[in-house]
Design an enzyme around this catalytic site. Structure first.
Site, PDB file in Angstrom:
ATOM      1  N   SER A 103       0.804  -1.217   0.000  1.00 51.20           N
ATOM      2  CA  SER A 103       0.000   0.000   0.000  1.00 51.20           C
ATOM      3  C   SER A 103       0.844   1.276   0.000  1.00 51.20           C
ATOM      4  O   SER A 103       1.637   1.498  -0.894  1.00 51.20           O
ATOM      5  CB  SER A 103      -0.970  -0.044   1.180  1.00 51.20           C
ATOM      6  N   HIS A 104       0.720   2.059   1.041  1.00 55.23           N
ATOM      7  CA  HIS A 104       1.374   3.364   1.103  1.00 55.23           C
ATOM      8  C   HIS A 104       2.742   3.296   1.776  1.00 55.23           C
ATOM      9  O   HIS A 104       3.386   4.317   1.950  1.00 55.23           O
ATOM     10  CB  HIS A 104       0.474   4.314   1.884  1.00 55.23           C
ATOM     11  N   ASP A 267      -2.341   6.479  -3.445  1.00 55.97           N
ATOM     12  CA  ASP A 267      -1.195   5.856  -2.785  1.00 55.97           C
ATOM     13  C   ASP A 267      -0.524   4.787  -3.634  1.00 55.97           C
ATOM     14  O   ASP A 267      -0.854   4.614  -4.811  1.00 55.97           O
ATOM     15  CB  ASP A 267      -1.629   5.277  -1.431  1.00 55.97           C
ATOM     16  N   ASP A 269      -0.725   1.578  -4.079  1.00 55.78           N
ATOM     17  CA  ASP A 269      -1.508   0.595  -4.833  1.00 55.78           C
ATOM     18  C   ASP A 269      -2.832   1.154  -5.353  1.00 55.78           C
ATOM     19  O   ASP A 269      -3.663   0.398  -5.858  1.00 55.78           O
ATOM     20  CB  ASP A 269      -1.754  -0.655  -3.981  1.00 55.78           C
ATOM     21  N   ASP A 271      -5.525   2.589  -3.943  1.00 59.52           N
ATOM     22  CA  ASP A 271      -6.851   2.496  -3.324  1.00 59.52           C
ATOM     23  C   ASP A 271      -7.195   3.708  -2.446  1.00 59.52           C
ATOM     24  O   ASP A 271      -8.356   3.936  -2.138  1.00 59.52           O
ATOM     25  CB  ASP A 271      -7.025   1.176  -2.551  1.00 59.52           C
ATOM     26  N   ARG A 272      -6.185   4.482  -2.065  1.00 57.21           N
ATOM     27  CA  ARG A 272      -6.483   5.649  -1.226  1.00 57.21           C
ATOM     28  C   ARG A 272      -6.616   6.914  -2.064  1.00 57.21           C
ATOM     29  O   ARG A 272      -6.152   6.958  -3.199  1.00 57.21           O
ATOM     30  CB  ARG A 272      -5.367   5.876  -0.214  1.00 57.21           C
ATOM     31  N   LYS A 366     -11.318  -0.150  -1.644  1.00 53.37           N
ATOM     32  CA  LYS A 366     -11.433   1.298  -1.778  1.00 53.37           C
ATOM     33  C   LYS A 366     -10.765   1.689  -3.086  1.00 53.37           C
ATOM     34  O   LYS A 366      -9.966   0.918  -3.634  1.00 53.37           O
ATOM     35  CB  LYS A 366     -10.825   2.003  -0.589  1.00 53.37           C
TER      36      LYS A 366
HETATM   37  C1  G1P Z   1      -4.506   1.417   8.061  1.00 53.05           C
HETATM   38  C2  G1P Z   1      -5.727   2.293   8.172  1.00 53.05           C
HETATM   39  C3  G1P Z   1      -6.969   1.514   7.822  1.00 53.05           C
HETATM   40  C4  G1P Z   1      -6.805   0.872   6.445  1.00 53.05           C
HETATM   41  C5  G1P Z   1      -5.506   0.084   6.375  1.00 53.05           C
HETATM   42  C6  G1P Z   1      -5.239  -0.419   4.979  1.00 53.05           C
HETATM   43  O1  G1P Z   1      -4.600   0.346   8.972  1.00 53.05           O
HETATM   44  O2  G1P Z   1      -5.861   2.845   9.466  1.00 53.05           O
HETATM   45  O3  G1P Z   1      -8.073   2.372   7.845  1.00 53.05           O
HETATM   46  O4  G1P Z   1      -7.867   0.020   6.165  1.00 53.05           O
HETATM   47  O5  G1P Z   1      -4.418   0.905   6.764  1.00 53.05           O
HETATM   48  O6  G1P Z   1      -5.108   0.605   4.053  1.00 53.05           O
HETATM   49  P1  G1P Z   1      -3.899   0.346  10.406  1.00 53.05           P
HETATM   50  O7  G1P Z   1      -2.429   0.608  10.166  1.00 53.05           O
HETATM   51  O8  G1P Z   1      -4.501   1.486  11.171  1.00 53.05           O
HETATM   52  O9  G1P Z   1      -4.207  -0.984  10.991  1.00 53.05           O
HETATM   53 ZN    ZN Z   2      -3.329   1.344  -0.390  1.00 50.51          ZN
END
Ligand code: G1P
Ligand code: ZN
Length: 530
Positions: A103-104, A267, A269, A271-272, A366
């Site tokens: 992800s990010h 981000d 991947d 999705d954000r 998302k």
């Molecule tokens: C974080 C975000 C959550 C999201 C997840 C994946 O998770 O808070 O809302 O679904 O990334 O993108 P966390 O690190 O808080 O468990």
């Molecule tokens: Zn992501």
């Protein structure tokens, strides 16, 4: 190998060590369909293009063949954004997919890598499956693979790998077709033809190809609309995290004199989403509420929405919209997987999280680019600026001041102890804090399948709806991350222009005092404030 909020996320070096990745992939295959094999079934594979993506994909392809899959669909160059992968799974009636992304989180040889399994609805596997995968990782002692040459992922083509067909597919085509079915592309084209300016920061990550194709090529936005649009294995050495810290340049642009009409980012991947109007950052919780209030302006949602859902720590702004629309609003634990059942059952149409995730029933993830298209659709239909829309929204519904304070990479033992002590302390808070409505450890019963998820965050809720929520991140890869979420509702439009940290000042202090954050973590202030 414990998968967190969204699959397994670790340092690249851990994935490279021994048979770590192979063991996890085999555990997935063993757990998702025990004893039945994969004859006749299709698997989707793709990732965000980060370092180790290509090596991992070649291994997954060989293992999928050895495990008996009939067919794999893989994105060209190994690229599929997470929402695009969700769509490919659904559209091609695949058994599921393996999405390779952290992800990010930062990428590169020193950065992070990740993998997760999505089921045939296109969504992240529910907890009972992720638990089964985890259990399997604890006992696995062999994996199946085949000795075959690597597949050329650069060219769209079909290949045979043992008894399995590998189809290298266009990463964008199916996704573009889906977006065209949801939004009025001619109207959006007219918006850009009328001089509307968008700045989209792809952050050197996966949305580059999608954004170029959709915003610039299809909708006619000016060349240069998409910034950092070529995916790089290390994301240019930056964090592909669309928040005000990592997308500070975009923020500065949007606050500047010659700011474009809308600023957005996605981000690693895809999705954000980050949405910044000219002169105003729109917090994700507010964006969700504003999208819900205006979704009917896009063709896909013209008939109205069935309901909405938000994760528990997300602000209550969308609740007020749901109330006005007369539709249900569900409060789920953090993590997109909890929206899946509600979407599948048709009980909600839109959902989102405070962490810059917004989506709808079009896929089971998302979706960053989708959120930008919905914002564009609303701006086109209302012929107003994002700033005007936000102010009108707050005037109608009131404003939920909201912030999240993250304490990153803190000592795991200290973090656990803090949460444990706070948990016990909640019981006695009742007598100590005036106007306390509720103090508990959030537990969720899925309204569709009745499954229960406990220990989803400690919350302290006051009678006026103000809240402090504490939880530990499930996606960090080093130490622990403590997230503290703080919210206060302000009905008075004369008080809608305050600085968020100031508007929440008392609650921020209280949050620290109750949990003893500074003293227990040794941190003077949070690492990231969003
Ligand atoms: C974080 C975000 C959550 C999201 C997840 C994946 O998770 O808070 O809302 O679904 O990334 O993108 P966390 O690190 O808080 O468990
Ligand atoms: Zn992501």
């Amino acid at each position: 190998m414990k998968p967190g909020t969204s699959g397994l996320r670790k340092r690249v070096t851990e994935f490279q060590a021994g048979h770590y990745l192979a063991n996890f992939v085999q555990s997935v295959f063993d757990a998702v369909r025990p004893g039945e094999g994969f004859g006749g079934l299709t698997l989707v594979v793709g990732g965000d293009g980060r370092y180790f993506n290509d090596t991992a994909i070649q291994l997954v392809l060989k293992m999928a063949a050895a495990n008996g899959f009939a067919r794999v669909l893989v994105g060209q160059h190994g690229i599929l954004s997470t929402p695009a992968a969700s769509n490919v799974i659904r559209k091609h009636q695949a058994f599921g997919g393996l999405i390779l992304s952290a992800s990010h989180n930062a990428g590169g040889p020193e950065g992070d890598f990740g993998i997760k399994f999505n089921g045939d609805n296109g969504g992240p596997a529910p907890e009972k499956i992720t638990d089964a995968i985890y259990a399997r990782t604890q006992v696995i002692n062999e994996y199946l693979t085949t000795d075959a040459p690597d597949i050329d992922l650069a060219i769209i083509a079909k290949h045979q790998l043992g008894g399995m067909q590998v189809e290298v597919i266009d990463s964008v085509a199916d996704y573009l077709e889906l977006m065209k079915s949801l939004f009025d592309f001619p109207a959006l084209k007219a918006l850009f033809a009328g001089g509307f300016r968008l700045a989209f920061d792809a952050m050197h990550a996966v949305t580059g190809p999608y954004a170029h194709a959709i915003f610039e090529q299809e909708l006619g936005a000016a060349p240069g609309t998409v910034m950092n649009g070529t995916p790089l294995t290390d994301f240019g050495g930056e964090h592909p995290d669309p928040n005000l810290v990592h997308a500070h340049k975009l923020h500065a642009l949007m606050m500047g004199k010659d700011a474009p009409d809308l600023g957005a980012a996605s981000d690693g991947d895809g999705d954000r989403n980050l949405i910044i109007g000219r002169g105003l950052f729109i917090p994700p919780s507010d964006s969700l509420a504003m999208l819900a209030a205006n979704a009917h302006l896009a063709p896909a949602y013209a008939a109205g929405i069935a309901g909405v859902a938000r994760s528990m720590p997300t602000s209550g702004a969308v609740d007020r919209v749901a109330q006005k629309l007369g539709v249900p609003c569900f409060e789920t634990p953090t993590g997109w997987k909890f929206f899946g059942n509600l979407l599948d059952a048709g009980r909600i149409t839109l959902c989102g999280e405070e962490s810059a995730g917004t989506g709808s029933n079009h896929v089971r993830e998302k979706d960053g680019v989708w959120a930008v298209l919905l914002w564009l659709s609303i701006l086109a239909a209302r012929k107003q600026s994002a700033l005007q829309i936000a102010h009108e929204h707050w005037a109608t519904y009131g404003r939920n001041y909201y912030t999240r304070h993250d304490y990153e990479e803190i000592d795991s033992a200290a973090a656990k102890q803090l949460m444990a002590d706070l948990g016990t302390q909640l019981v006695t808070l009742k007598g100590e804090l005036p106007k306390l409505k509720l103090a508990d450890d959030f537990s969720y019963t899925d309204p569709v399948d009745g499954s229960v998820s406990s220990h989803q965050g400690l919350r302290i809720v006051f009678e006026d709806g103000s809240r402090i929520v504490y939880r530990l991140s499930g996606t960090g890869t080093t130490g622990s991350t403590l997230r503290v979420y703080i919210e206060r509702y302000e009905p008075d439009p004369a008080r809608h222009e305050l600085d968020t940290q100031i508007a929440l000042g008392d609650l921020i202090q209280l949050a620290d005092r109750i949990a003893g954050i500074r003293e227990r973590t040794g941190r003077e202030k949070p690492d990231v404030i969003t």
